[in-house]
Design an enzyme around this catalytic site. Structure first.
Site, PDB file in Angstrom:
ATOM      1  N   ALA A   4      24.938  47.410  53.839  1.00 38.01           N
ATOM      2  CA  ALA A   4      23.657  46.718  53.628  1.00 38.01           C
ATOM      3  C   ALA A   4      23.647  45.373  54.345  1.00 38.01           C
ATOM      4  CB  ALA A   4      23.407  46.537  52.138  1.00 38.01           C
TER       5      ALA A   4
ATOM      6  N   ASN B 256      39.219  43.547  62.580  1.00 38.15           N
ATOM      7  CA  ASN B 256      39.894  42.254  62.655  1.00 38.15           C
ATOM      8  C   ASN B 256      41.364  42.520  63.009  1.00 38.15           C
ATOM      9  OD1 ASN B 256      41.330  42.848  60.281  1.00 38.15           O
ATOM     10  ND2 ASN B 256      39.870  41.775  58.966  1.00 38.15           N
TER      11      ASN B 256
ATOM     12  N   GLY C  88      37.719  35.549  63.268  1.00 39.04           N
ATOM     13  CA  GLY C  88      37.230  34.473  62.408  1.00 39.04           C
ATOM     14  C   GLY C  88      36.816  33.264  63.225  1.00 39.04           C
TER      15      GLY C  88
ATOM     16  N   GLY D  24      36.813  33.267  67.064  1.00 44.67           N
ATOM     17  CA  GLY D  24      35.893  34.063  67.881  1.00 44.67           C
ATOM     18  C   GLY D  24      36.260  35.535  67.895  1.00 44.67           C
TER      19      GLY D  24
ATOM     20  N   THR E 215      32.040  34.858  53.206  1.00 43.88           N
ATOM     21  CA  THR E 215      31.685  36.208  52.743  1.00 43.88           C
ATOM     22  C   THR E 215      30.603  36.822  53.643  1.00 43.88           C
ATOM     23  OG1 THR E 215      32.056  35.469  50.483  1.00 43.88           O
ATOM     24  CG2 THR E 215      30.927  37.576  50.762  1.00 43.88           C
TER      25      THR E 215
ATOM     26  N   ASP F 221      30.189  40.952  58.723  1.00 41.01           N
ATOM     27  CA  ASP F 221      29.046  41.881  58.702  1.00 41.01           C
ATOM     28  C   ASP F 221      27.871  41.317  59.512  1.00 41.01           C
ATOM     29  OD1 ASP F 221      30.554  43.496  57.002  1.00 41.01           O
ATOM     30  OD2 ASP F 221      29.771  42.484  55.226  1.00 41.01           O
TER      31      ASP F 221
HETATM   32  O1  RIB Z   1      31.957  42.027  53.740  1.00 39.94           O
HETATM   33  C1  RIB Z   1      31.468  41.417  52.577  1.00 39.94           C
HETATM   34  C2  RIB Z   1      31.060  42.451  51.571  1.00 39.94           C
HETATM   35  O2  RIB Z   1      32.196  43.161  51.163  1.00 39.94           O
HETATM   36  C3  RIB Z   1      30.460  41.892  50.304  1.00 39.94           C
HETATM   37  O3  RIB Z   1      29.073  41.718  50.399  1.00 39.94           O
HETATM   38  C4  RIB Z   1      30.901  42.899  49.255  1.00 39.94           C
HETATM   39  O4  RIB Z   1      29.857  43.607  48.683  1.00 39.94           O
HETATM   40  C5  RIB Z   1      31.905  43.812  49.949  1.00 39.94           C
HETATM   41  O5  RIB Z   1      31.357  45.026  50.279  1.00 39.94           O
END
Ligand code: RIB
Length: 307
Positions: free
Chosen positions: A44, A182, A221, A224, A247, A251
């Site tokens: 997501a 990574n 991280g 780069g 966090t 993504d």
């Molecule tokens: O990469 C971060 C995500 O890892 C968080 O949002 C958590 O839900 C896990 O899936």
């Protein structure tokens, strides 16, 4: 249903985010400072990141029938991600317990919930949209059989972000273009492919290319990323920023990479952009709430792409 540029097949979570001064050691109790429930999940997060940047995105995933489902889907809906291929299970939505310390570092424990109920059959129901997408993105947070079914249904480019590293059919895994990992994941993928060990980040990327990947991106991280599509491994430095919460920064990187590859950028250009999107994201709390839109100024913009 329209033909999306990008299809993300993966996890959808509610993140229970606890802020605290420092992480406890094993056996230790510490007091937290705050608790927030935010939308998350690697799949997501990547879908939201790509959609916020203007890409046309469809999400294939599952949520439960509990109250966390609404939170988990809130930013996907707000970003305009097509949720027409979503599955609703009778159980609970995936939940992640995220601890963020004052230095911006996090620990995450994921309870898969509905994500664990993703099956090849559920994915097959979306085979037409997956097959029509320019770019399909998968991760390691849903059962490997579902990920494999998604990759087999593609006819366009596949980004495999094997986070976490799970055992995937090597024939499927090697269709990644690029594989995004990574440094730790890169070493684990090498081991999974029986390619032994390599010393140093560049050597790991070269060894992965030697396994047969068309292209490899290694995220580093604050340092780069490394990138190669078969030629010399190139370093893409990240702009310097003050981290608040890392966090979901990886993504943000993958979502931005997908958006740019879907728009036709060459891989290295897409990585340069994605590094800056990841750097933007670490400056703000949470995963999805920290992702930029095209109106936001990315770090490094005033210093050139190599800043
Ligand atoms: O990469 C971060 C995500 O890892 C968080 O949002 C958590 O839900 C896990 O899936």
């Amino acid at each position: 249903m329209s033909r999306p540029g990008i299809v993300v097949v993966g996890s959808i979570n509610a993140d229970l985010v606890v802020t605290l001064e420092r992480h406890p050691r094993p056996g230790e109790t510490v007091l937290g400072r705050s608790l927030t429930v935010l939308p998350g999940g690697k799949g997501a997060n990547q879908a939201v990141a790509a959609a916020r940047l203007g890409a046309d995105v469809l999400m294939v995933g599952a949520v439960g029938s509990d109250a966390y489902a609404d939170t988990a889907l809130s930013a996907l809906a707000a970003a305009g991600v097509d949720l027409g291929s979503l599955t609703r299970t009778d159980g609970g939505t995936g939940v992640a317990v995220v601890e963020v310390s004052d230095d911006g570092e996090n620990t995450i424990v994921v309870l898969p919930g509905a994500n664990g109920e993703m099956t090849p059959r559920i994915v097959a129901a979306s085979a037409a949209v997956i097959g029509a997408a320019a770019v399909v993105v998968v991760q390691g947070e849903v059962p490997a059989a579902a990920t494999e079914a998604a990759v087999r249904a593609t006819s366009g480019r596949v980004i495999v972000n094997l986070a976490p590293v799970v055992a995937v059919d090597p024939e499927v895994l090697l269709r990644a273009d690029p594989l995004v990992v990574n440094e730790h994941e890169g070493a684990l993928v090498l081991a999974q492919l029986g390619a032994g060990e390599a010393s140093g980040h560049t050597a790991v990327v070269e060894a992965l290319l030697g396994c047969g990947f068309a292209s490899v991106v290694m995220t580093l991280g604050a340092a780069g990323a490394l990138v190669s599509d078969g030629g010399p491994v190139r370093a893409v430095p990240a702009p310097r920023v003050t981290p608040v919460d890392t966090t979901g920064a990886g993504d943000a990187f993958v979502g931005a990479l997908a958006a740019r590859l879907g728009a036709g950028d060459p891989l290295e250009d897409a990585v340069r952009f994605a590094v800056r999107v990841g750097s933007y994201a670490v400056q703000y709390a949470g995963a999805q709430p920290s992702y930029p839109s095209p109106d936001d100024v990315l770090p490094g913009e005033d210093q050139g792409a190599d800043a």
